[in-house]
Design a protein around this motif. Structure first.
Motif, short mmCIF file in Angstrom:
data_model
loop_
_atom_site.label_atom_id
_atom_site.label_comp_id
_atom_site.label_asym_id
_atom_site.label_seq_id
_atom_site.Cartn_x
_atom_site.Cartn_y
_atom_site.Cartn_z
N THR A 2 0.83 -1.19 0.00
CA THR A 2 0.00 0.00 0.00
C THR A 2 0.87 1.24 0.00
O THR A 2 2.01 1.22 0.41
CB THR A 2 -0.92 0.02 1.23
N CYS A 3 0.28 2.33 -0.44
CA CYS A 3 1.03 3.58 -0.53
C CYS A 3 0.48 4.60 0.44
O CYS A 3 -0.72 4.81 0.48
CB CYS A 3 0.97 4.11 -1.94
N PRO A 4 1.32 5.27 1.19
CA PRO A 4 0.85 6.22 2.18
C PRO A 4 0.58 7.62 1.66
O PRO A 4 0.05 8.44 2.40
CB PRO A 4 2.01 6.25 3.18
N THR A 5 0.93 7.92 0.42
CA THR A 5 0.83 9.32 -0.01
C THR A 5 -0.47 9.59 -0.75
O THR A 5 -0.91 8.82 -1.58
CB THR A 5 2.02 9.70 -0.91
N ALA A 6 -1.07 10.73 -0.44
CA ALA A 6 -2.31 11.13 -1.10
C ALA A 6 -2.08 11.34 -2.60
O ALA A 6 -2.93 11.00 -3.41
CB ALA A 6 -2.84 12.41 -0.46
N ARG A 7 -0.92 11.89 -2.96
CA ARG A 7 -0.62 12.14 -4.38
C ARG A 7 -0.62 10.83 -5.16
O ARG A 7 -1.15 10.75 -6.26
CB ARG A 7 0.73 12.84 -4.49
N HIS A 8 -0.06 9.78 -4.56
CA HIS A 8 -0.02 8.50 -5.25
C HIS A 8 -1.42 7.89 -5.32
O HIS A 8 -1.83 7.37 -6.35
CB HIS A 8 0.94 7.54 -4.56
N LYS A 44 14.90 8.34 7.67
CA LYS A 44 13.79 7.48 7.26
C LYS A 44 14.12 5.99 7.41
O LYS A 44 13.34 5.14 6.99
CB LYS A 44 13.38 7.77 5.81
N VAL A 45 15.25 5.68 8.01
CA VAL A 45 15.68 4.30 8.13
C VAL A 45 14.67 3.44 8.88
O VAL A 45 14.58 2.24 8.66
CB VAL A 45 17.10 4.20 8.76
N GLY A 46 13.86 4.03 9.74
CA GLY A 46 12.86 3.27 10.50
C GLY A 46 11.68 2.82 9.67
O GLY A 46 10.95 1.92 10.08
N ASP A 47 11.44 3.42 8.52
CA ASP A 47 10.32 3.05 7.67
C ASP A 47 10.71 3.25 6.20
O ASP A 47 10.25 4.16 5.53
CB ASP A 47 9.08 3.87 8.02
N ILE A 48 11.57 2.38 5.73
CA ILE A 48 12.10 2.46 4.36
C ILE A 48 10.98 2.37 3.33
O ILE A 48 10.96 3.12 2.35
CB ILE A 48 13.15 1.36 4.10
N GLU A 49 10.01 1.50 3.57
CA GLU A 49 8.95 1.31 2.56
C GLU A 49 8.14 2.60 2.35
O GLU A 49 7.87 2.99 1.21
CB GLU A 49 8.02 0.17 2.97
N GLN A 78 8.33 -3.32 -4.75
CA GLN A 78 9.08 -4.29 -3.95
C GLN A 78 10.44 -3.69 -3.64
O GLN A 78 11.23 -3.42 -4.55
CB GLN A 78 9.26 -5.60 -4.71
N VAL A 79 10.70 -3.48 -2.37
CA VAL A 79 11.99 -2.95 -1.93
C VAL A 79 12.94 -4.12 -1.77
O VAL A 79 12.60 -5.11 -1.11
CB VAL A 79 11.84 -2.17 -0.61
N ASP A 80 14.11 -4.02 -2.37
CA ASP A 80 15.11 -5.08 -2.24
C ASP A 80 15.59 -5.15 -0.80
O ASP A 80 15.97 -4.14 -0.21
CB ASP A 80 16.31 -4.82 -3.17
N GLU A 81 15.54 -6.33 -0.25
CA GLU A 81 16.01 -6.54 1.13
C GLU A 81 17.49 -6.17 1.23
O GLU A 81 18.29 -6.50 0.36
CB GLU A 81 15.82 -8.00 1.54
N GLY A 82 17.83 -5.48 2.29
CA GLY A 82 19.24 -5.14 2.55
C GLY A 82 19.85 -4.18 1.55
O GLY A 82 21.07 -4.09 1.45
#
Length: 189
Positions: A2-8, A44-49, A78-82
């Protein structure tokens, strides 16, 4: 994901609209799956997605030559792990992801429909899909002459066939140019 941004979220409506357009509009779009390298602030390291979605949203409605068009929406991120690497001389996190993009990407010679939003003695300006600017110069308006008194273009020998503000006009894309990643479609009748 899911996407958190209103623009998206708003841009996803374009995805649905493009799928329903057919004749004048649907073929102006293409869907591509691409790998994107992004730079994310270390905070933003705490919430990369979420940070990735926000960064991808900044790409919307701007020309992205590496994708081959103008992204109007994205999904299936899909965010690449690591992949959140920090390089010693750069302060950002370097994150790699894969996403599916809906691109506005008309080909040369392709029919396009726009609404006239400007008439001048040497050109007609249009808005395509209520979003993208287009221009047809006088040379591209073959068979039409400018009527300065009325501020319109009309077909030679037929004053009732008029191109004026608000006219829906079918034209042919002869190219797209960008300035500061904003797109201008060049056309002809």
């Amino acid at each position: 994901s899911t996407c958190p941004t209103a623009r998206h979220r708003a841009s996803l409506g374009l995805w649905t609209a493009a799928a329903r357009m057919g004749g004048h509009g649907g073929e102006l779009f293409k869907e591509v799956r691409a790998r994107i390298a992004l730079k994310i602030l270390p905070s933003k390291v705490g919430d990369i997605e979420t940070a990735v979605h926000r960064e991808l949203a900044t790409m919307l409605l701007r020309s992205e030559p590496s994708l081959g068009g103008v992204p109007v929406a994205f999904r299936k991120v899909q965010v690449d792990e690591g992949s959140a690497a920090i390089f010693e001389d750069q302060p950002h996190l370097h994150v790699s992801c894969v996403a599916t993009f809906l691109l506005f990407a008309p080909d040369e010679g392709q029919p396009v429909r726009g609404v006239v939003n400007n008439t001048a003695s040497d050109a007609v300006g249009l808005l395509v899909l209520n979003t993208f600017n287009a221009s047809i110069t006088g040379d591209g308006l073959r068979g039409y002459v400018h009527n300065a008194a009325g501020g319109v273009w009309h077909r030679e020998g037929d004053a009732s066939d008029v191109i004026a503000m608000g006219t829906e006009l079918d034209f042919v894309c002869v190219g797209m140019t960008t300035h500061d990643r904003l797109v201008l479609i060049s056309g002809e009748l």
